[in-house]
Design a protein around this motif. Structure first.
Motif, PDB file in Angstrom:
ATOM      1  N   ASN A 112       0.376  -1.192   0.018  1.00  0.00           N
ATOM      2  CA  ASN A 112      -0.110   0.330  -0.513  1.00  0.00           C
ATOM      3  C   ASN A 112       0.849   1.275   0.053  1.00  0.00           C
ATOM      4  N   ASP A 113       1.855   1.182   0.977  1.00  0.00           N
ATOM      5  CA  ASP A 113       2.627   2.556   0.788  1.00  0.00           C
ATOM      6  C   ASP A 113       3.545   2.570  -0.077  1.00  0.00           C
ATOM      7  N   SER A 114       4.154   1.285  -0.759  1.00  0.00           N
ATOM      8  CA  SER A 114       4.996   1.826  -2.061  1.00  0.00           C
ATOM      9  C   SER A 114       4.514   2.543  -2.847  1.00  0.00           C
ATOM     10  N   VAL A 115       2.897   1.187  -3.312  1.00  0.00           N
ATOM     11  CA  VAL A 115       2.082   1.768  -4.702  1.00  0.00           C
ATOM     12  C   VAL A 115       1.528   3.368  -3.997  1.00  0.00           C
ATOM     13  N   ALA A 116       1.343   4.070  -3.607  1.00  0.00           N
ATOM     14  CA  ALA A 116       1.195   5.117  -3.456  1.00  0.00           C
ATOM     15  C   ALA A 116       2.104   5.883  -3.215  1.00  0.00           C
ATOM     16  N   ALA A 117       3.566   5.404  -2.701  1.00  0.00           N
ATOM     17  CA  ALA A 117       4.684   6.952  -3.580  1.00  0.00           C
ATOM     18  C   ALA A 117       4.706   6.612  -4.685  1.00  0.00           C
ATOM     19  N   LEU A 118       4.819   5.873  -5.579  1.00  0.00           N
ATOM     20  CA  LEU A 118       5.046   5.765  -6.958  1.00  0.00           C
ATOM     21  C   LEU A 118       3.957   6.481  -7.468  1.00  0.00           C
ATOM     22  N   ILE A 119       2.289   6.006  -7.399  1.00  0.00           N
ATOM     23  CA  ILE A 119       1.856   7.718  -7.112  1.00  0.00           C
ATOM     24  C   ILE A 119       2.130   8.826  -7.137  1.00  0.00           C
ATOM     25  N   ALA A 120       3.083   8.943  -6.153  1.00  0.00           N
ATOM     26  CA  ALA A 120       2.899  10.737  -5.828  1.00  0.00           C
ATOM     27  C   ALA A 120       4.303  10.791  -6.495  1.00  0.00           C
ATOM     28  N   GLY A 121       4.873   9.992  -7.389  1.00  0.00           N
ATOM     29  CA  GLY A 121       6.021  10.545  -8.028  1.00  0.00           C
ATOM     30  C   GLY A 121       6.850  10.496  -7.578  1.00  0.00           C
ATOM     31  N   SER A 122       7.035   9.716  -5.780  1.00  0.00           N
ATOM     32  CA  SER A 122       8.665  10.040  -4.569  1.00  0.00           C
ATOM     33  C   SER A 122       9.319   8.279  -4.765  1.00  0.00           C
ATOM     34  N   LYS A 123       8.131   7.405  -5.765  1.00  0.00           N
ATOM     35  CA  LYS A 123       8.944   5.751  -5.792  1.00  0.00           C
ATOM     36  C   LYS A 123       9.108   5.234  -7.416  1.00  0.00           C
ATOM     37  N   SER A 124       9.713   5.198  -7.901  1.00  0.00           N
ATOM     38  CA  SER A 124       9.876   4.307  -9.476  1.00  0.00           C
ATOM     39  C   SER A 124       9.266   2.955  -9.244  1.00  0.00           C
ATOM     40  N   PRO A 125       9.402   3.020 -10.627  1.00  0.00           N
ATOM     41  CA  PRO A 125       8.248   1.201 -10.647  1.00  0.00           C
ATOM     42  C   PRO A 125       9.389  -0.198 -10.250  1.00  0.00           C
ATOM     43  N   GLU A 126      10.607   0.076 -10.456  1.00  0.00           N
ATOM     44  CA  GLU A 126      12.035  -1.127  -9.517  1.00  0.00           C
ATOM     45  C   GLU A 126      11.888  -0.297  -7.963  1.00  0.00           C
ATOM     46  N   GLN A 127      11.371   0.489  -7.106  1.00  0.00           N
ATOM     47  CA  GLN A 127      11.789   0.845  -6.010  1.00  0.00           C
ATOM     48  C   GLN A 127      10.495   0.207  -5.219  1.00  0.00           C
ATOM     49  N   VAL A 128       9.619  -0.221  -5.747  1.00  0.00           N
ATOM     50  CA  VAL A 128       8.724  -0.185  -5.339  1.00  0.00           C
ATOM     51  C   VAL A 128       8.807  -2.088  -4.823  1.00  0.00           C
ATOM     52  N   THR A 129       8.957  -2.758  -6.464  1.00  0.00           N
ATOM     53  CA  THR A 129       8.912  -4.172  -6.651  1.00  0.00           C
ATOM     54  C   THR A 129      10.404  -4.436  -5.478  1.00  0.00           C
ATOM     55  N   ARG A 130      11.390  -3.249  -4.733  1.00  0.00           N
ATOM     56  CA  ARG A 130      12.489  -4.343  -4.622  1.00  0.00           C
ATOM     57  C   ARG A 130      12.113  -4.103  -3.395  1.00  0.00           C
ATOM     58  N   SER A 131      11.329  -3.082  -2.441  1.00  0.00           N
ATOM     59  CA  SER A 131      10.908  -2.414  -1.046  1.00  0.00           C
ATOM     60  C   SER A 131       9.753  -3.690  -0.730  1.00  0.00           C
ATOM     61  N   ILE A 132       8.863  -4.029  -1.823  1.00  0.00           N
ATOM     62  CA  ILE A 132       8.114  -5.505  -0.972  1.00  0.00           C
ATOM     63  C   ILE A 132       8.541  -6.085  -0.952  1.00  0.00           C
ATOM     64  N   THR A 133       9.640  -6.608  -1.958  1.00  0.00           N
ATOM     65  CA  THR A 133      10.394  -7.902  -1.674  1.00  0.00           C
ATOM     66  C   THR A 133      11.667  -7.553  -0.230  1.00  0.00           C
ATOM     67  N   GLN A 134      12.308  -6.493  -0.016  1.00  0.00           N
ATOM     68  CA  GLN A 134      12.935  -6.832   1.014  1.00  0.00           C
ATOM     69  C   GLN A 134      11.602  -6.624   2.388  1.00  0.00           C
ATOM     70  N   VAL A 135      11.010  -6.401   2.554  1.00  0.00           N
ATOM     71  CA  VAL A 135       9.827  -6.369   3.591  1.00  0.00           C
ATOM     72  C   VAL A 135       9.430  -8.448   3.670  1.00  0.00           C
ATOM     73  N   ALA A 136       8.747  -8.802   2.699  1.00  0.00           N
ATOM     74  CA  ALA A 136       8.901  -9.822   2.312  1.00  0.00           C
ATOM     75  C   ALA A 136       9.787 -11.052   2.924  1.00  0.00           C
ATOM     76  N   LYS A 137      10.693 -10.936   2.311  1.00  0.00           N
ATOM     77  CA  LYS A 137      11.758 -11.779   2.714  1.00  0.00           C
ATOM     78  C   LYS A 137      12.405 -11.575   4.873  1.00  0.00           C
ATOM     79  N   SER A 138      11.418 -10.417   5.298  1.00  0.00           N
ATOM     80  CA  SER A 138      12.607 -10.682   6.354  1.00  0.00           C
ATOM     81  C   SER A 138      11.226 -10.780   7.341  1.00  0.00           C
ATOM     82  N   GLN A 139       9.942 -11.780   6.731  1.00  0.00           N
ATOM     83  CA  GLN A 139       8.983 -11.818   7.238  1.00  0.00           C
ATOM     84  C   GLN A 139       9.798 -13.441   7.828  1.00  0.00           C
TER      85      GLN A 139
END
Length: 431
Positions: free
Chosen positions: A404-431
């Motif tokens: 939710n946060d990363s896609v919101a940042a993408l829509i707001a223009g503060s994250k790139s598509p690649e950064q969105v996928t990396r952020s989600i993956t980083q959190v997923a691997k930490s679980q």
């Protein structure tokens, strides 16, 4: 909706949860059997999210009807707005003090509560009547063959649109492909119409765009594989972000959308309900909330599925959605189960369906579905070839929140598509 239609669909939320793991919380163990009031009645505290009419009234009426038939029981309703509910329930989960009976979307959040020993296993207690419910509606609440919540609804997300505004822009029919959808947005803008209402502040409505695009490009199997591998950095997920970015570049949303909530007089639902925007991507509850928050647009309201993406692995008939249900805290009063049986009976479910509140869950209430808007969603579900549970519910809370946060940042223009996928993956691997 015949049960056979539901059985054709794959419900992937449960499988993806297992792939992403869970957070372990301390168990509260068995608690007492529930409090009593000053009249000696057993109190069942029931947390729900029915804040708009007619749902709010109907839920209260059902509670009163049960109390009338069971004078030794009091159903204590606690009604909370969606985001407030999530926040308060998270706090209660951490302190091991869940309500007797509470709303759940299943998936990752419920799995955490189950693993922590906070939620009652309902498998045996509902066995005499649970087969009365549509089979697929139960999937999001089952883990390792056991049932931990009773479904109350099932639905899917699609585009609600204003037929009059489409006509004004010279659009003869809803788009069926992503390129046609972008052309539709352009035509609406050229006609001076706000193409899409979006609750940027709440974040989850924006997530729907990325999630659906990821489904259309990667396919539901690709979604499952990414979840199991805890890796969303593949090209398909980057492309989903790129498509969101190209949509945002057209400036399709209402003025001030980044600060807009879903509900409220200036929210997404009100924009649609007052005829100020041509489309919103939302679930089956949208018409009810539009009418509650705005004036409602009556027969001008239409519905169409999320468009297919040219070259994608996913089908245009794959559906993103979910439902709601009720779970019990460990050690909740036995009357909680009895109330659920009453609430999900064919007679009770028919009342909710006839009021245009829910798509039928009880097999005996199918004939009660007459609302054209819910029938449109029901038809989409019946024709679906795959089904993906809401991402912020299918996955553990931290992963869902990051999406939710990363896609919101993408829509707001503060994250790139690649950064969105990396952020989600980083959190997923930490679980």
């Amino acid at each position: 909706m015949p049960a056979s239609d539901f059985s054709r669909r794959r419900f992937l939320g449960t499988a993806t949860v297992a792939g992403l793991g869970t957070v372990v919380l301390s168990s509260c163990g068995d608690s007492d059997s529930g409090s009593t009031d000053n009249q000696g009645r057993t109190v069942v505290e029931w947390w729900n999210i029915q804040t708009t009419q007619p749902s709010k009234r109907l839920w209260a009426e059902q509670a009163k009807a049960y109390e009338k038939a069971h004078p030794d029981v009091r159903i204590k309703l606690v009604t909370l707005e969606n985001e407030a509910f999530k926040s308060k329930l998270t706090a209660l989960t951490s302190s091991n003090k869940l309500p007797d009976l509470f709303h759940t979307w299943g998936g990752g959040v419920l799995k955490q509560q189950v693993d922590a020993g906070l939620v009652e296993d309902l498998t045996d207690s509902v066995k005499p009547w649970i087969d009365d419910l549509v089979p697929v509606s139960k999937e999001a609440y089952q883990f390792d063959g056991k049932l931990y919540a009773v479904p109350i609804d099932i639905g899917g997300v699609g585009f609600w649109y204003n037929k009059a505004l489409f006509k004004k822009a010279g659009i003869a029919a809803p788009p069926t492909t992503w390129s046609e959808f972008l052309d539709t947005v352009k035509k609406l803008k050229s006609a001076g119409v706000t193409p899409i209402a979006l609750a940027g502040k709440d974040k989850w409505p924006g997530m729907y765009f990325w999630a659906y695009l990821a489904m259309r490009i990667a396919g539901v199997d690709g979604m499952q594989k990414a979840a199991e591998a805890k890796d969303f950095t593949g090209d398909d997920f980057v492309k989903a972000g790129e498509h969101v970015k190209e949509l945002v570049a057209l400036q399709p949303f209402q003025k001030g959308f980044l600060g807009a909530a879903f509900s409220g007089p200036t929210g997404e639902a009100a924009q649609m309900g007052n005829g100020k925007a041509a489309m919103e991507l939302m679930g089956q509850w949208a018409p009810t909330v539009q009418a509650a928050e705005g004036k409602g647009i009556g027969n001008d309201l239409g519905f169409f599925p999320f468009p297919s993406v040219e070259g994608g692995k996913g089908k245009g008939t794959d559906v993103f959605g979910g439902g709601g249900g009720y779970a019990l805290r460990k050690g909740a009063p036995k009357e909680s189960i009895d109330f659920l049986k009453f609430f999900m009976s064919a007679e009770s479910d028919s009342k909710l369906v006839k009021a245009g509140v829910l798509i039928p869950i009880n097999k005996g209430s199918m004939d009660a579905l007459t609302d054209p808007h819910l029938k449109a969603v029901s038809d989409m579900l019946n024709a679906s070839t795959g089904f993906q549970l809401y991402l912020d519910q299918a996955y553990p809370p931290a992963v869902g929140q990051e999406i939710n946060d990363s896609v919101a940042a993408l829509i707001a223009g503060s994250k790139s598509p690649e950064q969105v996928t990396r952020s989600i993956t980083q959190v997923a691997k930490s679980q």
